[in-house]
Design a protein around this motif. Structure first.
Motif, PDB file in Angstrom:
ATOM      1  N   ASP A 248       3.315  31.886 -11.710  1.00  0.00           N
ATOM      2  CA  ASP A 248       2.235  31.682 -12.708  1.00  0.00           C
ATOM      3  C   ASP A 248       3.285  32.781 -13.973  1.00  0.00           C
ATOM      4  O   ASP A 248       2.846  33.578 -14.999  1.00  0.00           O
ATOM      5  CB  ASP A 248       1.719  33.571 -12.554  1.00  0.00           C
ATOM      6  CG  ASP A 248      -0.065  33.179 -13.947  1.00  0.00           C
ATOM      7  OD1 ASP A 248       0.103  32.152 -14.065  1.00  0.00           O
ATOM      8  OD2 ASP A 248      -0.252  33.654 -13.731  1.00  0.00           O
ATOM      9  N   LEU A 249       3.699  31.279 -14.476  1.00  0.00           N
ATOM     10  CA  LEU A 249       4.798  32.137 -15.871  1.00  0.00           C
ATOM     11  C   LEU A 249       5.333  30.438 -16.367  1.00  0.00           C
ATOM     12  O   LEU A 249       4.843  29.817 -15.845  1.00  0.00           O
ATOM     13  CB  LEU A 249       7.012  32.098 -15.668  1.00  0.00           C
ATOM     14  CG  LEU A 249       6.961  33.341 -14.993  1.00  0.00           C
ATOM     15  CD1 LEU A 249       7.772  33.414 -13.896  1.00  0.00           C
ATOM     16  CD2 LEU A 249       6.143  34.950 -14.960  1.00  0.00           C
ATOM     17  N   GLN A 250       4.677  31.071 -18.332  1.00  0.00           N
ATOM     18  CA  GLN A 250       4.832  30.174 -19.036  1.00  0.00           C
ATOM     19  C   GLN A 250       4.621  30.583 -20.367  1.00  0.00           C
ATOM     20  O   GLN A 250       4.398  31.271 -20.647  1.00  0.00           O
ATOM     21  CB  GLN A 250       3.179  28.940 -18.863  1.00  0.00           C
ATOM     22  CG  GLN A 250       1.990  29.640 -19.050  1.00  0.00           C
ATOM     23  CD  GLN A 250       1.283  30.461 -18.286  1.00  0.00           C
ATOM     24  OE1 GLN A 250       1.379  30.139 -17.345  1.00  0.00           O
ATOM     25  NE2 GLN A 250       0.741  31.819 -18.377  1.00  0.00           N
ATOM     26  N   ASP A 251       5.587  29.970 -20.979  1.00  0.00           N
ATOM     27  CA  ASP A 251       5.697  30.011 -22.883  1.00  0.00           C
ATOM     28  C   ASP A 251       5.451  29.265 -23.535  1.00  0.00           C
ATOM     29  O   ASP A 251       5.567  28.198 -23.198  1.00  0.00           O
ATOM     30  CB  ASP A 251       6.965  30.369 -22.888  1.00  0.00           C
ATOM     31  CG  ASP A 251       7.563  31.965 -22.404  1.00  0.00           C
ATOM     32  OD1 ASP A 251       7.123  32.737 -22.759  1.00  0.00           O
ATOM     33  OD2 ASP A 251       8.716  31.858 -21.123  1.00  0.00           O
TER      34      ASP A 251
ATOM     35  N   PHE B  43       7.746  25.986 -18.687  1.00  0.00           N
ATOM     36  CA  PHE B  43       7.818  26.347 -17.090  1.00  0.00           C
ATOM     37  C   PHE B  43       8.084  26.565 -16.124  1.00  0.00           C
ATOM     38  O   PHE B  43       8.597  26.005 -16.145  1.00  0.00           O
ATOM     39  CB  PHE B  43       5.795  26.549 -17.343  1.00  0.00           C
ATOM     40  CG  PHE B  43       5.786  25.336 -16.310  1.00  0.00           C
ATOM     41  CD1 PHE B  43       5.190  25.087 -15.070  1.00  0.00           C
ATOM     42  CD2 PHE B  43       5.020  24.256 -17.538  1.00  0.00           C
ATOM     43  CE1 PHE B  43       5.232  23.489 -14.826  1.00  0.00           C
ATOM     44  CE2 PHE B  43       4.606  22.988 -17.409  1.00  0.00           C
ATOM     45  CZ  PHE B  43       4.487  22.279 -15.892  1.00  0.00           C
TER      46      PHE B  43
ATOM     47  N   ARG C 268      -4.084  23.742 -15.410  1.00  0.00           N
ATOM     48  CA  ARG C 268      -2.802  24.073 -14.674  1.00  0.00           C
ATOM     49  C   ARG C 268      -2.611  23.256 -13.025  1.00  0.00           C
ATOM     50  O   ARG C 268      -1.842  22.448 -12.921  1.00  0.00           O
ATOM     51  CB  ARG C 268      -2.700  25.535 -14.440  1.00  0.00           C
ATOM     52  CG  ARG C 268      -1.500  25.705 -13.688  1.00  0.00           C
ATOM     53  CD  ARG C 268      -1.547  27.352 -13.293  1.00  0.00           C
ATOM     54  NE  ARG C 268      -1.282  28.590 -14.158  1.00  0.00           N
ATOM     55  CZ  ARG C 268       0.331  28.487 -13.853  1.00  0.00           C
ATOM     56  NH1 ARG C 268       1.574  27.588 -13.687  1.00  0.00           N
ATOM     57  NH2 ARG C 268       0.798  29.718 -14.953  1.00  0.00           N
TER      58      ARG C 268
END
Length: 87
Positions: A9-12, A22, A62
């Motif tokens: 659960d990581l995104q930029d 991600f 997502r």
């Protein structure tokens, strides 16, 4: 779902490249995944402005995004840098 491809659960938001970045984890290796703003806008169905709005739209979409990237990874559709992109 194939458990060999995991999506933390990581995104930029990369404002310069106008894409969300991600990671995907495959057999312990991290693969950088990138989805362009135009593609995310099309998936979400509404115009997106600003980092907060873009990342919120990413969260809403997502499941579909991860499903598509899982297919790309399984088909080994890697970029020159070893990542995967959906433009």
């Amino acid at each position: 779902m194939n458990q060999s491809v995991l999506f933390p659960d990581l995104q930029d938001w990369n404002d310069t490249k106008q894409e969300v970045v991600f990671p995907a984890q495959v057999q312990g290796a991290n693969i950088q995944c990138r989805i362009s703003l135009p593609r995310l806008t099309k998936l979400h169905g509404e115009e997106l402005t600003g980092e907060v709005e873009v990342l919120a739209a990413f969260e809403v979409c997502r499941f579909d995004i991860e499903d598509y990237f899982e297919e790309l990874i399984e088909q080994e559709m890697f970029d020159e840098d070893g990542g995967v992109s959906w433009c």
